[in-house]
Design an enzyme around this catalytic site. Sequence first.
Site, short mmCIF file in Angstrom:
data_model
loop_
_atom_site.label_atom_id
_atom_site.label_comp_id
_atom_site.label_asym_id
_atom_site.label_seq_id
_atom_site.Cartn_x
_atom_site.Cartn_y
_atom_site.Cartn_z
N SER A 26 0.83 -1.21 0.00
CA SER A 26 0.00 0.00 0.00
C SER A 26 0.86 1.25 0.00
O SER A 26 0.43 2.29 -0.47
CB SER A 26 -0.90 0.02 1.24
OG SER A 26 -1.82 -1.04 1.19
N HIS A 34 0.62 -1.96 -7.42
CA HIS A 34 -0.38 -1.73 -6.39
C HIS A 34 -1.73 -2.16 -6.96
O HIS A 34 -2.38 -1.43 -7.70
CB HIS A 34 -0.37 -0.24 -5.98
CG HIS A 34 -1.36 0.08 -4.91
ND1 HIS A 34 -1.99 1.29 -4.81
CD2 HIS A 34 -1.84 -0.68 -3.89
CE1 HIS A 34 -2.80 1.28 -3.78
NE2 HIS A 34 -2.73 0.09 -3.21
N GLU A 90 -1.71 0.52 -10.14
CA GLU A 90 -0.56 1.44 -10.23
C GLU A 90 0.68 0.59 -10.45
O GLU A 90 0.88 -0.42 -9.76
CB GLU A 90 -0.39 2.22 -8.91
CG GLU A 90 -1.22 3.48 -8.81
CD GLU A 90 -1.06 4.17 -7.46
OE1 GLU A 90 -1.25 3.50 -6.42
OE2 GLU A 90 -0.74 5.36 -7.45
N ASN A 93 -2.46 6.13 -2.48
CA ASN A 93 -2.54 6.07 -1.01
C ASN A 93 -1.97 7.28 -0.29
O ASN A 93 -2.21 7.45 0.90
CB ASN A 93 -1.94 4.76 -0.50
CG ASN A 93 -2.91 3.61 -0.68
OD1 ASN A 93 -4.12 3.83 -0.82
ND2 ASN A 93 -2.43 2.39 -0.69
P1 NAD Z 1 -3.94 -9.39 5.10
O1 NAD Z 1 -3.64 -9.02 6.49
O2 NAD Z 1 -5.36 -9.65 4.70
O3 NAD Z 1 -3.10 -10.70 4.67
C1 NAD Z 1 -1.72 -10.80 4.85
C2 NAD Z 1 -1.36 -12.28 4.78
O4 NAD Z 1 0.07 -12.39 4.76
C3 NAD Z 1 -1.85 -13.08 5.99
O5 NAD Z 1 -2.60 -14.20 5.55
C4 NAD Z 1 -0.55 -13.51 6.69
O6 NAD Z 1 -0.64 -14.77 7.31
C5 NAD Z 1 0.41 -13.54 5.52
N1 NAD Z 1 1.82 -13.46 5.89
C6 NAD Z 1 2.43 -12.62 6.77
N2 NAD Z 1 3.74 -12.86 6.80
C7 NAD Z 1 3.98 -13.83 5.92
C8 NAD Z 1 5.16 -14.52 5.49
N3 NAD Z 1 6.36 -14.21 5.99
N4 NAD Z 1 5.05 -15.49 4.55
C9 NAD Z 1 3.85 -15.81 4.04
N5 NAD Z 1 2.69 -15.20 4.39
C10 NAD Z 1 2.77 -14.22 5.31
O7 NAD Z 1 -3.32 -8.22 4.20
P2 NAD Z 1 -3.77 -7.76 2.73
O8 NAD Z 1 -4.87 -6.78 2.86
O9 NAD Z 1 -3.94 -8.97 1.87
O10 NAD Z 1 -2.50 -6.92 2.28
C11 NAD Z 1 -1.33 -7.56 1.78
C12 NAD Z 1 -0.43 -6.51 1.14
O11 NAD Z 1 -1.14 -5.87 0.07
C13 NAD Z 1 -0.04 -5.40 2.13
O12 NAD Z 1 1.26 -4.97 1.85
C14 NAD Z 1 -1.06 -4.30 1.82
O13 NAD Z 1 -0.58 -3.03 2.16
C15 NAD Z 1 -1.20 -4.47 0.32
N6 NAD Z 1 -2.46 -4.00 -0.26
C16 NAD Z 1 -3.64 -4.17 0.41
C17 NAD Z 1 -4.83 -3.74 -0.19
C18 NAD Z 1 -6.16 -3.95 0.48
O14 NAD Z 1 -7.17 -3.40 0.01
N7 NAD Z 1 -6.26 -4.75 1.55
C19 NAD Z 1 -4.81 -3.12 -1.45
C20 NAD Z 1 -3.57 -2.99 -2.11
C21 NAD Z 1 -2.40 -3.43 -1.52
#
Ligand code: NAD
Length: 289
Positions: free
Chosen positions: A116, A137, A149, A187
């Site tokens: 993000s 992104h 992005e 963001n």
């Molecule tokens: P989330 O919390 O829903 O999921 C994260 C997952 O990563 C969890 O299942 C966790 O167990 C896993 N994890 C953590 N450490 C790990 C490791 N070392 N090896 C393997 N798995 C691991 O988070 P999310 O919303 O899916 O976000 C993930 C990434 O995408 C973040 O960097 C976030 O900023 C980015 N992002 C999120 C969104 C959104 O709308 N949620 C949009 C764009 C980008």
Amino acid sequence: MTVVGVVGAGVMGVGVAQNFAQTGHQVVLVDLDKATLEQALTQIERNGRLSRLVGGPAVDVDAMMAAITVDVELAALGDAEVVVENITENWDLKRQLYGSLDQVCSPETIFIVNTSALPITKVASVTRRPDRVIGVHFMNPVPMKSAVELIPGHHTSPETVRRTRDILGAIGKKAIEVKDSAGFVSNRVLMLTVNEAAYLVHEGVADASTVDEVFRECFGHPMGPLETADLIGVDTILYSVEVLYDSYADSKYRPCPLLKHMTDAGLHGRKAGKGFYTYDEYGRVLPTR
Ligand code: NAD
């Protein structure tokens, strides 16, 4: 057929894995534990079945599910030509992961960073392949969104940009390229808005549904900022605002204490069943007033 590694099976990993698998790619999905991966598979299958109903393409669910394998070991990514990383928005976790990925993956493998807010050049710096690291992104829900992005880091090669554009084109995404800077374009703006909306609730100016009503009814936005926070994940919002605060050392990104409190309490939004709103098992908002 391109073999795509997807690391992290949370909100974004589930969407990314589905999007690649339903467009004919072989997907290896990795997370820390089996329960998370089983839950992810259940969700991907359900999303595939519901795709048409929610305005997406018709999905051959059996073919899509057959294209996905899951694993708790990064070593399963040894054959991946591209890895899309979607783990928790936390620099220490990402730094550690990229160090390991660098060792298990072929030197040719492209690392796509789905973050993000973290700068891509910073992520690339902990690998021995900064020319093959690039930011994408993705938007949420991934299979339903037509644009991303695209963020080349300082050392990302033109060849990596070209190949990533091809990969994105193959899953139906338009890439909008921006320079590498914490929070990118989207963001820098969205996280400030959501953070300030949380302050309105924190200070008692309005409750969450009233804040969102103003954005929907007065501005014509399809969703208000706090509905958006629940969709993204309240914890992910907090971590992203913290990354912006650290990156720019600017008090305008001071995280709202309510976001911290909700994150500590497990009120992480739609994925947790409760955040600013309460949800049923299908992610529908339950009435609050
Ligand atoms: P989330 O919390 O829903 O999921 C994260 C997952 O990563 C969890 O299942 C966790 O167990 C896993 N994890 C953590 N450490 C790990 C490791 N070392 N090896 C393997 N798995 C691991 O988070 P999310 O919303 O899916 O976000 C993930 C990434 O995408 C973040 O960097 C976030 O900023 C980015 N992002 C999120 C969104 C959104 O709308 N949620 C949009 C764009 C980008």
